[in-house]
Design an enzyme around this catalytic site. Structure first.
Site, PDB file in Angstrom:
ATOM      1  N   GLY A  51     -34.134  88.431 -72.404  1.00 42.51           N
ATOM      2  CA  GLY A  51     -35.036  89.615 -71.780  1.00 42.51           C
ATOM      3  C   GLY A  51     -34.333  91.155 -72.102  1.00 42.51           C
ATOM      4  O   GLY A  51     -33.110  91.242 -72.199  1.00 42.51           O
ATOM      5  N   GLN A  56     -32.591  99.846 -71.661  1.00 38.18           N
ATOM      6  CA  GLN A  56     -31.363  99.412 -72.015  1.00 38.18           C
ATOM      7  C   GLN A  56     -31.075  99.689 -73.360  1.00 38.18           C
ATOM      8  O   GLN A  56     -30.127  99.409 -73.962  1.00 38.18           O
ATOM      9  CB  GLN A  56     -31.357  97.854 -71.920  1.00 38.18           C
ATOM     10  CG  GLN A  56     -31.396  97.215 -70.574  1.00 38.18           C
ATOM     11  CD  GLN A  56     -31.547  95.512 -70.362  1.00 38.18           C
ATOM     12  OE1 GLN A  56     -32.562  95.156 -70.568  1.00 38.18           O
ATOM     13  NE2 GLN A  56     -30.054  95.047 -70.208  1.00 38.18           N
ATOM     14  N   CYS A 104     -26.635  90.076 -67.186  1.00 38.31           N
ATOM     15  CA  CYS A 104     -27.401  91.404 -67.520  1.00 38.31           C
ATOM     16  C   CYS A 104     -26.525  91.772 -68.972  1.00 38.31           C
ATOM     17  O   CYS A 104     -25.390  92.060 -68.823  1.00 38.31           O
ATOM     18  CB  CYS A 104     -27.534  92.564 -66.558  1.00 38.31           C
ATOM     19  SG  CYS A 104     -28.488  93.880 -67.155  1.00 38.31           S
ATOM     20  N   LEU A 105     -27.523  92.031 -70.004  1.00 35.02           N
ATOM     21  CA  LEU A 105     -26.888  92.616 -71.267  1.00 35.02           C
ATOM     22  C   LEU A 105     -26.111  94.010 -70.743  1.00 35.02           C
ATOM     23  O   LEU A 105     -25.424  94.224 -71.756  1.00 35.02           O
ATOM     24  CB  LEU A 105     -27.876  92.582 -72.239  1.00 35.02           C
ATOM     25  CG  LEU A 105     -28.509  91.396 -72.693  1.00 35.02           C
ATOM     26  CD1 LEU A 105     -29.681  91.561 -73.684  1.00 35.02           C
ATOM     27  CD2 LEU A 105     -27.416  90.444 -73.400  1.00 35.02           C
ATOM     28  N   HIS A 146     -35.964  90.725 -62.815  1.00 41.55           N
ATOM     29  CA  HIS A 146     -34.876  91.561 -63.476  1.00 41.55           C
ATOM     30  C   HIS A 146     -35.327  92.330 -64.398  1.00 41.55           C
ATOM     31  O   HIS A 146     -34.757  93.784 -64.345  1.00 41.55           O
ATOM     32  CB  HIS A 146     -33.994  90.371 -64.106  1.00 41.55           C
ATOM     33  CG  HIS A 146     -32.692  90.991 -64.888  1.00 41.55           C
ATOM     34  ND1 HIS A 146     -31.460  90.663 -64.333  1.00 41.55           N
ATOM     35  CD2 HIS A 146     -32.584  91.973 -65.564  1.00 41.55           C
ATOM     36  CE1 HIS A 146     -30.455  91.142 -65.041  1.00 41.55           C
ATOM     37  NE2 HIS A 146     -31.278  91.998 -65.930  1.00 41.55           N
ATOM     38  N   GLU A 147     -36.208  92.264 -65.247  1.00 42.48           N
ATOM     39  CA  GLU A 147     -36.709  93.269 -66.161  1.00 42.48           C
ATOM     40  C   GLU A 147     -37.416  94.408 -65.559  1.00 42.48           C
ATOM     41  O   GLU A 147     -37.255  95.608 -65.939  1.00 42.48           O
ATOM     42  CB  GLU A 147     -37.433  92.590 -67.442  1.00 42.48           C
ATOM     43  CG  GLU A 147     -36.791  91.483 -68.209  1.00 42.48           C
ATOM     44  CD  GLU A 147     -35.146  91.916 -68.661  1.00 42.48           C
ATOM     45  OE1 GLU A 147     -35.121  93.144 -68.808  1.00 42.48           O
ATOM     46  OE2 GLU A 147     -34.573  90.978 -68.796  1.00 42.48           O
ATOM     47  N   HIS A 150     -35.289  97.072 -63.934  1.00 44.65           N
ATOM     48  CA  HIS A 150     -34.707  97.879 -65.012  1.00 44.65           C
ATOM     49  C   HIS A 150     -35.722  99.063 -65.113  1.00 44.65           C
ATOM     50  O   HIS A 150     -35.139 100.172 -65.264  1.00 44.65           O
ATOM     51  CB  HIS A 150     -34.462  97.181 -66.394  1.00 44.65           C
ATOM     52  CG  HIS A 150     -33.254  96.449 -66.543  1.00 44.65           C
ATOM     53  ND1 HIS A 150     -31.967  97.393 -66.360  1.00 44.65           N
ATOM     54  CD2 HIS A 150     -33.102  95.294 -66.998  1.00 44.65           C
ATOM     55  CE1 HIS A 150     -30.898  96.174 -66.945  1.00 44.65           C
ATOM     56  NE2 HIS A 150     -31.556  95.204 -66.829  1.00 44.65           N
TER      57      HIS A 150
END
Ligand code: ZN
Length: 200
Positions: A51, A56, A104-105, A146-147, A150
């Site tokens: 995701g 991000q 997380c990226l 999670h997304e 963000h």
């Protein structure tokens, strides 16, 4: 749809203020938005990740892309990809909890045990402005939470408790992330402390 003209964008990392800034609702459903979503999808698969939210890649708009069916270590062909886009998502949590490793990226190289709602539903619209609903448990529920976090300027680190929280505090205290070329050491420490303070 792959148009052969997608760009892998740089992913912003812990310490970058854009990750701590609540994103704005999308109001224009135009070619620019479709291009952004295409680039985010390409960036997500290239990372690889399950995701990716617009902040991000440095864009303060409320949209994210995801594909939890895709196995980064398995079939990586384009045919196996089923990317989804959610614009202006509204998250609804179901009863119960689940605890599992989360990463997380934007916090590369780290994973911590994170407790989330067991089930979740996201209602939003697609790139054409038509309603979409995604609902489920397990990894899908975790991803949706999670997304959406963000888009509210939150990271999964903010959700850590107990031993995970202390482990993250130790590991990330001296971590160096942030935008390429920028010295973000102070900002990282500050961002994490802010995250951990919010627990109390
Ligand atoms: Zn993330």
């Amino acid at each position: 749809m792959y148009n052969g003209d997608m760009t892998v964008l740089p992913i912003r990392t812990l310490g970058d203020p854009v990750l701590r800034t609540p994103a704005e609702p999308v109001t224009f459903f135009d070619a620019k938005l479709r291009r952004l979503a295409d680039d985010m999808i390409e960036t997500m698969y290239a990372a690889p990740g399950l995701g990716l939210a617009a902040p991000q890649v440095g864009v303060g708009l409320r949209l994210f892309v995801f594909d939890v069916d895709w196995e980064p270590n398995g079939d990586t062909s384009r045919a196996s990809r089923r990317p989804r886009v959610v614009v202006n998502p509204v998250l609804e949590l179901g009863p119960g909890e689940q605890t599992d490793q989360e990463g997380c990226l934007s916090v590369p190289g780290h994973q911590y045990s994170t407790t989330r709602a067991a089930t979740a539903t996201v209602r939003g619209v697609d790139l054409a402005g038509d309603p979409v609903v995604y609902s489920g448990d397990g990894l899908l529920a975790r991803c949706l939470q999670h997304e959406t976090d963000h888009l509210d300027g939150m990271l999964y680190l903010d959700r850590l408790t107990g031993l995970s929280r202390r482990a993250a505090q130790r590991a990330l205290r001296d971590a160096q992330f942030g935008p390429p070329g920028g010295d973000q050491r102070g900002a990282v420490g500050g961002g994490l402390l802010r995250a951990l303070r919010r627990q109390r």
